[in-house]
Design a protein around this motif. Structure first.
Motif, PDB file in Angstrom:
ATOM      1  N   UNK A  92      26.363  45.296  31.250  1.00 42.92           N
ATOM      2  CA  UNK A  92      26.790  44.601  32.463  1.00 42.92           C
ATOM      3  C   UNK A  92      28.295  44.404  32.396  1.00 42.92           C
ATOM      4  N   UNK A  93      28.952  44.629  33.532  1.00 45.90           N
ATOM      5  CA  UNK A  93      30.380  44.380  33.668  1.00 45.90           C
ATOM      6  C   UNK A  93      30.522  43.207  34.625  1.00 45.90           C
ATOM      7  N   UNK A  94      31.213  42.167  34.183  1.00 53.54           N
ATOM      8  CA  UNK A  94      31.350  40.929  34.948  1.00 53.54           C
ATOM      9  C   UNK A  94      32.832  40.633  35.125  1.00 53.54           C
ATOM     10  N   UNK A  95      33.217  40.313  36.343  1.00 51.78           N
ATOM     11  CA  UNK A  95      34.609  39.922  36.493  1.00 51.78           C
ATOM     12  C   UNK A  95      35.106  40.083  37.910  1.00 51.78           C
ATOM     13  N   UNK A  96      36.353  39.762  38.054  1.00 51.82           N
ATOM     14  CA  UNK A  96      37.232  39.302  36.990  1.00 51.82           C
ATOM     15  C   UNK A  96      36.944  37.851  36.620  1.00 51.82           C
ATOM     16  N   UNK A  97      37.273  37.520  35.381  1.00 52.07           N
ATOM     17  CA  UNK A  97      37.161  36.154  34.889  1.00 52.07           C
ATOM     18  C   UNK A  97      38.544  35.693  34.461  1.00 52.07           C
ATOM     19  N   UNK A 101      48.889  32.580  26.807  1.00 52.03           N
ATOM     20  CA  UNK A 101      48.834  33.502  27.928  1.00 52.03           C
ATOM     21  C   UNK A 101      47.707  33.180  28.878  1.00 52.03           C
ATOM     22  N   UNK A 102      47.850  33.661  30.085  1.00 54.94           N
ATOM     23  CA  UNK A 102      46.824  33.556  31.119  1.00 54.94           C
ATOM     24  C   UNK A 102      46.729  34.888  31.832  1.00 54.94           C
ATOM     25  N   UNK A 103      45.517  35.228  32.230  1.00 59.44           N
ATOM     26  CA  UNK A 103      45.347  36.466  32.970  1.00 59.44           C
ATOM     27  C   UNK A 103      43.931  36.600  33.472  1.00 59.44           C
ATOM     28  N   UNK A 104      43.606  37.801  33.901  1.00 59.37           N
ATOM     29  CA  UNK A 104      42.254  38.120  34.320  1.00 59.37           C
ATOM     30  C   UNK A 104      41.714  39.221  33.438  1.00 59.37           C
ATOM     31  N   UNK A 105      40.436  39.123  33.124  1.00 59.00           N
ATOM     32  CA  UNK A 105      39.765  40.123  32.302  1.00 59.00           C
ATOM     33  C   UNK A 105      38.411  40.457  32.930  1.00 59.00           C
ATOM     34  N   UNK A 106      37.873  41.565  32.471  1.00 56.78           N
ATOM     35  CA  UNK A 106      36.527  41.986  32.843  1.00 56.78           C
ATOM     36  C   UNK A 106      35.675  41.933  31.585  1.00 56.78           C
ATOM     37  N   UNK A 107      34.600  41.149  31.610  1.00 52.97           N
ATOM     38  CA  UNK A 107      33.697  41.045  30.469  1.00 52.97           C
ATOM     39  C   UNK A 107      32.714  42.211  30.495  1.00 52.97           C
ATOM     40  N   UNK A 108      32.411  42.710  29.300  1.00 54.30           N
ATOM     41  CA  UNK A 108      31.444  43.792  29.163  1.00 54.30           C
ATOM     42  C   UNK A 108      30.388  43.313  28.172  1.00 54.30           C
TER      43      UNK A 108
END
Length: 113
Positions: free
Chosen positions: A34-39, A50-57
């Motif tokens: 499953x790919x979830x995001x962006x988080x 740091x701060x950012x957006x990622x995609x969880x796998x």
């Protein structure tokens, strides 16, 4: 580690996340992904906040297949030091867990997974 695990990583783009999931699934190192995001991601990196957006796998596999999946992810991941962690699946429906086991078997059984 239990018989079954969920393996987690994250990437900076959806495309990279899907590519990791696709390659691991096609190699039968994961039964499903499953790919979830962006988080939102909040982290320390190289001594700086740091701060950012990622995609969880999230990969579903067996503990026996984890070492090969880890090597696969580390070899193909776009980051130098990616998160690759596991959470044991302590219980689940027998038909689902049987499917995971059959699907990631190094020599899968004939017939539908």
């Amino acid at each position: 580690m239990g018989d079954f695990v969920q393996v987690y990583t994250a990437t900076g783009t959806r495309e990279a996340a899907v590519a990791l999931g696709r390659s691991a699934t096609r190699a039968r190192l994961a039964a499903g992904v499953q790919v979830v995001g962006p988080v939102a991601a909040l982290f320390w990196h190289l001594g700086e906040f740091g701060e950012g957006e990622e995609w969880q796998v999230i990969f579903k596999t067996t503990a026996d297949r984890y070492p090969a999946l880890e090597a696969h992810l580390l070899e193909r991941h776009p980051w130098n030091n990616p998160e690759v962690t596991t959470i044991p699946i302590t219980t689940g429906s027998r038909p689902y867990l049987d499917w995971v086991r059959r699907t990631v078997a190094e020599e899968p059984a004939d017939g539908p997974a």
